[in-house]
Motif scaffolding. Structure first.
Motif, PDB file in Angstrom:
ATOM      1  N   LEU A  37     -28.828 147.916  14.054  1.00  0.00           N
ATOM      2  CA  LEU A  37     -29.005 149.620  13.749  1.00  0.00           C
ATOM      3  C   LEU A  37     -27.635 150.900  13.357  1.00  0.00           C
ATOM      4  O   LEU A  37     -27.043 150.799  14.635  1.00  0.00           O
ATOM      5  CB  LEU A  37     -29.867 150.007  14.739  1.00  0.00           C
ATOM      6  N   LEU A  38     -27.922 151.039  12.247  1.00  0.00           N
ATOM      7  CA  LEU A  38     -27.081 152.030  12.548  1.00  0.00           C
ATOM      8  C   LEU A  38     -27.134 153.396  12.900  1.00  0.00           C
ATOM      9  O   LEU A  38     -27.674 153.798  13.222  1.00  0.00           O
ATOM     10  CB  LEU A  38     -26.542 152.578  11.157  1.00  0.00           C
ATOM     11  N   GLU A  39     -25.731 154.594  13.226  1.00  0.00           N
ATOM     12  CA  GLU A  39     -25.977 155.846  13.917  1.00  0.00           C
ATOM     13  C   GLU A  39     -27.343 156.721  13.084  1.00  0.00           C
ATOM     14  O   GLU A  39     -27.202 157.594  14.078  1.00  0.00           O
ATOM     15  CB  GLU A  39     -24.428 156.162  14.078  1.00  0.00           C
ATOM     16  N   LEU A  49     -24.347 143.171   6.360  1.00  0.00           N
ATOM     17  CA  LEU A  49     -23.248 144.225   6.657  1.00  0.00           C
ATOM     18  C   LEU A  49     -22.260 143.747   6.876  1.00  0.00           C
ATOM     19  O   LEU A  49     -20.656 144.434   7.341  1.00  0.00           O
ATOM     20  CB  LEU A  49     -23.793 144.844   7.688  1.00  0.00           C
ATOM     21  N   ARG A  50     -21.775 142.251   7.424  1.00  0.00           N
ATOM     22  CA  ARG A  50     -20.530 142.220   7.991  1.00  0.00           C
ATOM     23  C   ARG A  50     -19.486 142.062   7.194  1.00  0.00           C
ATOM     24  O   ARG A  50     -19.664 141.753   5.468  1.00  0.00           O
ATOM     25  CB  ARG A  50     -20.922 139.955   8.320  1.00  0.00           C
ATOM     26  N   GLY A  51     -18.400 142.523   7.260  1.00  0.00           N
ATOM     27  CA  GLY A  51     -17.175 142.168   6.878  1.00  0.00           C
ATOM     28  C   GLY A  51     -16.661 143.893   5.972  1.00  0.00           C
ATOM     29  O   GLY A  51     -15.944 144.131   5.485  1.00  0.00           O
ATOM     30  N   ARG A  52     -18.113 144.261   6.086  1.00  0.00           N
ATOM     31  CA  ARG A  52     -17.803 145.706   5.696  1.00  0.00           C
ATOM     32  C   ARG A  52     -16.748 146.287   6.176  1.00  0.00           C
ATOM     33  O   ARG A  52     -17.197 147.893   5.900  1.00  0.00           O
ATOM     34  CB  ARG A  52     -19.756 146.399   5.307  1.00  0.00           C
ATOM     35  N   ALA A  53     -17.176 146.153   7.654  1.00  0.00           N
ATOM     36  CA  ALA A  53     -16.184 147.809   8.779  1.00  0.00           C
ATOM     37  C   ALA A  53     -14.892 147.912   8.492  1.00  0.00           C
ATOM     38  O   ALA A  53     -13.713 146.624   8.027  1.00  0.00           O
ATOM     39  CB  ALA A  53     -16.052 147.447  10.120  1.00  0.00           C
ATOM     40  N   ILE A  54     -14.358 149.185   8.249  1.00  0.00           N
ATOM     41  CA  ILE A  54     -12.720 149.390   7.964  1.00  0.00           C
ATOM     42  C   ILE A  54     -12.553 150.124   9.183  1.00  0.00           C
ATOM     43  O   ILE A  54     -12.798 151.107   9.285  1.00  0.00           O
ATOM     44  CB  ILE A  54     -12.413 149.603   6.776  1.00  0.00           C
ATOM     45  N   SER A  56     -12.524 149.925  12.097  1.00  0.00           N
ATOM     46  CA  SER A  56     -13.509 150.058  13.271  1.00  0.00           C
ATOM     47  C   SER A  56     -15.071 150.565  12.887  1.00  0.00           C
ATOM     48  O   SER A  56     -15.422 151.432  13.808  1.00  0.00           O
ATOM     49  CB  SER A  56     -12.975 150.525  15.029  1.00  0.00           C
ATOM     50  N   ARG A  57     -15.043 151.067  11.684  1.00  0.00           N
ATOM     51  CA  ARG A  57     -15.867 152.496  11.029  1.00  0.00           C
ATOM     52  C   ARG A  57     -16.619 151.920   9.934  1.00  0.00           C
ATOM     53  O   ARG A  57     -15.813 150.432   9.119  1.00  0.00           O
ATOM     54  CB  ARG A  57     -15.056 153.658  11.047  1.00  0.00           C
ATOM     55  N   LEU A  58     -17.734 151.873   9.641  1.00  0.00           N
ATOM     56  CA  LEU A  58     -18.709 151.470   9.039  1.00  0.00           C
ATOM     57  C   LEU A  58     -19.517 152.036   8.034  1.00  0.00           C
ATOM     58  O   LEU A  58     -20.302 152.596   8.688  1.00  0.00           O
ATOM     59  CB  LEU A  58     -19.887 150.248   9.520  1.00  0.00           C
ATOM     60  N   THR A  59     -19.393 151.684   7.291  1.00  0.00           N
ATOM     61  CA  THR A  59     -19.788 153.287   6.104  1.00  0.00           C
ATOM     62  C   THR A  59     -21.352 152.761   5.919  1.00  0.00           C
ATOM     63  O   THR A  59     -21.438 151.539   5.132  1.00  0.00           O
ATOM     64  CB  THR A  59     -19.118 153.319   4.351  1.00  0.00           C
ATOM     65  N   CYS A  60     -22.664 153.499   5.791  1.00  0.00           N
ATOM     66  CA  CYS A  60     -24.129 152.779   5.348  1.00  0.00           C
ATOM     67  C   CYS A  60     -24.434 153.314   3.865  1.00  0.00           C
ATOM     68  O   CYS A  60     -23.451 153.968   2.999  1.00  0.00           O
ATOM     69  CB  CYS A  60     -24.870 154.231   5.677  1.00  0.00           C
ATOM     70  N   PRO A  61     -24.433 152.088   3.426  1.00  0.00           N
ATOM     71  CA  PRO A  61     -24.715 151.719   1.667  1.00  0.00           C
ATOM     72  C   PRO A  61     -25.781 152.801   1.319  1.00  0.00           C
ATOM     73  O   PRO A  61     -26.110 153.002   0.029  1.00  0.00           O
ATOM     74  CB  PRO A  61     -25.142 150.619   1.711  1.00  0.00           C
ATOM     75  N   VAL A  68     -19.569 153.671  14.232  1.00  0.00           N
ATOM     76  CA  VAL A  68     -18.304 153.471  15.242  1.00  0.00           C
ATOM     77  C   VAL A  68     -18.766 151.570  15.327  1.00  0.00           C
ATOM     78  O   VAL A  68     -20.059 152.484  16.228  1.00  0.00           O
ATOM     79  CB  VAL A  68     -18.074 154.350  16.461  1.00  0.00           C
ATOM     80  N   VAL A  69     -18.075 150.876  15.434  1.00  0.00           N
ATOM     81  CA  VAL A  69     -18.339 149.363  15.563  1.00  0.00           C
ATOM     82  C   VAL A  69     -17.544 149.512  16.440  1.00  0.00           C
ATOM     83  O   VAL A  69     -16.013 149.136  15.827  1.00  0.00           O
ATOM     84  CB  VAL A  69     -19.150 149.035  14.311  1.00  0.00           C
ATOM     85  N   LYS A  70     -17.896 148.114  17.570  1.00  0.00           N
ATOM     86  CA  LYS A  70     -16.861 147.563  18.671  1.00  0.00           C
ATOM     87  C   LYS A  70     -17.227 146.031  18.159  1.00  0.00           C
ATOM     88  O   LYS A  70     -18.054 145.755  17.822  1.00  0.00           O
ATOM     89  CB  LYS A  70     -17.051 148.069  20.001  1.00  0.00           C
TER      90      LYS A  70
END
Length: 552
Positions: A37-39, A49-54, A56-61, A68-70
């Motif tokens: 679940l995204l924000e 979603l794996r590998g999409r974070a840049i 520590s931030r993940l952009t919703c497609p 913010v991902v930790k």
């Protein structure tokens, strides 16, 4: 199900796309596997979603919102609610086999199956009636398979006891041991399971209604925005058409005015060239005549004796004087400049197309605000200044005036300038004297608190009123000469710009003097009451001071 390169979401704005299966991922279009679940509350598979974070931030497609991902996984938290629904959906498709007769039944038909909690085995209806009706199985706890599935989470994972309470503060179920271990003040937030379930259902219904209202509003907004997009497209086409039409009309108007201006320029050229050629022809014919007479004079002086010179010399001198006095046009009758005012002409021809109003003249308002009120007191009429255009004088005003007065022949305007300069300097000197006097009084009153004679303030006010009337009279006198000067300006193209500038500067100077005089008058009126009060205090104190000094 791995996260690869997906097709663009072209149907994002389609209302039917919102009716997709709730358990299907928007990226891989398959049932969720480890949903995250995204924000922004969009859910996707963990593998998608794996590998999409840049950083520590993940952009919703879908919406582009960043979450913010930790952690080292670079994934958002697991969506437990959706995982529960997916698991239940998966379990419902599995088959259940009776432990006695091996009869298979799907879990979605769990109402036809039973479960023995004592044996921990499923039973079909026939085996429950035949085998578990025996006396040895009479104490076995047999429940419906569907009920057993729903009651799988009845017991506490920590103590193994049945849940009996629910904490509205921590939003968690409690067994009897959990309830005993709680602090006394926290027990007030605990209610029984059934009450908690009823309250939770009511709150969920309210939340569902709010979401449905938002869903309806969102659908209406989507329809409206789609209509707005179509309107924007239609308005764009209409605006482009209007721009092209106006541009074509402007081109036509400008082309027509261009022909007129070119014709006017050519006409001026022909007129000026004809005038210059006529003057040139006259002067060209004059030169041989002058040369002949000069040669004649030289020959006459060299050949005539005294008697012959006295006999015919005066005739020659008379002839030479008449030749000199003839109206010879030695200076150009007009300037060589070809002026069509093309800028203003082009602007004027575009006014109907661009809806441009005519330029309004700048009227002088506020500078003579006290003239109407003082008209009745002074007994003389004041001329309103709001009907004239007053330009701000340039820095070379006085230099231009001196050059104008020193250069060229006598004209009505040069005579006016001489008369004006004398009057202006006299008025300016009087205003400066009043200004110095008022400043001195104001300084003494505010800083030194010294006593001032009341007669001086009356004299200043009277003198200020006289100067006001004198300035207004001079302004009216200058203003009445406008028509005469405008006729002269139309005939003298070489001097009109300089004269107009100096003339407008004169009007501006008079208005500035009037403003200064009005300011002085206002200050004098404000100081007056203080002067009177100080004089009264002085009158009261003088006898006491005289008595005091007499005693001392």
């Amino acid at each position: 199900m791995s996260g690869g390169i997906f097709s663009p979401l072209d149907n994002l704005f389609d209302l039917d796309s919102a009716n997709c299966h709730p358990l299907v991922c928007h990226l891989c279009h398959e049932q969720y596997e480890d949903p995250c679940l995204l924000e922004c509350y969009h859910t996707f598979c963990a593998s998608c979603l794996r590998g999409r974070a840049i950083d520590s931030r993940l952009t919703c497609p879908l919406c582009g919102n960043q979450s913010v991902v930790k952690g080292i996984t670079g994934l958002p938290p697991e969506d437990r609610l959706l995982k529960f629904l997916v698991d239940n959906s998966t379990d419902s498709e599995e088959t259940v086999q009776c432990a006695n007769c091996d009869l298979e039944c799907k879990k979605q038909d769990a109402d036809a199956m039973y479960y023995c909690n004592t044996c921990s085995q499923p039973l079909c209806t026939a085996c429950r009636e035949s085998t578990h009706k025996a006396k040895m199985f009479s104490r076995h706890e047999i429940v419906s398979l569907a009920k057993r599935t729903k009651e799988a989470h009845k017991k506490c994972a920590l103590h193994g006891e049945l849940y009996i309470m629910f904490s509205t503060e921590k939003k968690s179920m409690l067994c009897i041991n959990c309830f005993r271990d709680m602090q006394v003040e926290n027990r007030a937030h605990c209610i029984d399971i059934e009450t908690a379930y009823m309250q939770g259902c009511e709150k969920l219904d309210q939340a569902v209604l709010a979401v449905k209202e938002l869903q309806t509003s969102a659908r209406e907004a989507i329809v409206l925005l789609k209509a707005m997009i179509n309107e924007v497209r239609a308005n764009l086409e209409e605006e482009e058409s209007a721009i092209c039409t106006l541009f074509n009309s402007m081109q036509e108007k400008l082309a027509e005015r261009k022909k007129i201006l070119l014709k006017a320029a050519e006409s001026q050229h022909e007129e000026k060239e004809k005038a210059f050629k006529e003057q040139l022809s006259h002067l060209s014919a004059l030169l041989p005549t002058l040369q002949v007479h000069l040669v004649t004079c030289s020959a006459f002086l060299s050949s005539a004796n005294k008697f012959e010179f006295l006999d015919m010399g005066y005739q020659l001198m008379e002839r030479l004087k008449k030749i000199v006095k003839l109206p010879h046009r030695l200076r150009p009758a007009q300037s060589s400049k070809v002026h069509t005012e093309y800028r203003s002409e082009f602007a004027r021809c575009l006014e109907p197309l661009l809806f441009l109003g005519q330029r309004r003249s700048v009227s002088v308002t506020g500078s003579v605000s006290g003239m109407a009120s003082s008209k009745g007191r002074s007994g003389s009429s004041y001329l309103s200044l709001s009907s004239s255009v007053v330009r701000k004088p340039t820095s070379h005003r006085y230099i231009s005036t001196k050059v104008l007065l020193a250069d060229g022949d006598e004209t009505p305007f040069t005579e006016h300038c001489r008369s004006y300069e004398n009057k202006y300097r006299a008025i300016q000197g009087e205003i400066q004297k009043l200004k110095d006097h008022v400043q001195e009084i104001h300084r003494d009153l505010t800083k030194h608190h010294s006593l001032i004679k009341t007669d001086s303030m009356s004299l200043i006010l009277d003198r200020s009123m006289q100067m006001d009337r004198l300035i207004s009279s001079e302004y009216s006198s200058v203003e009445t000469m406008r028509n005469m000067f405008e006729e002269i300006w139309e005939e003298t193209f070489q001097r009109v710009a300089n004269e107009q500038e100096i003339y407008e500067a004169q009007l501006h100077d008079l208005i500035q003097l009037k403003q200064e005089n009005s300011y002085l008058t206002t200050i004098a009126r404000q100081i007056g009451p203080y002067i009177h009060s100080i004089s009264k205090v002085k009158e009261r104190l003088e006898p006491r001071q005289a008595h005091f000094y007499g005693l001392s």
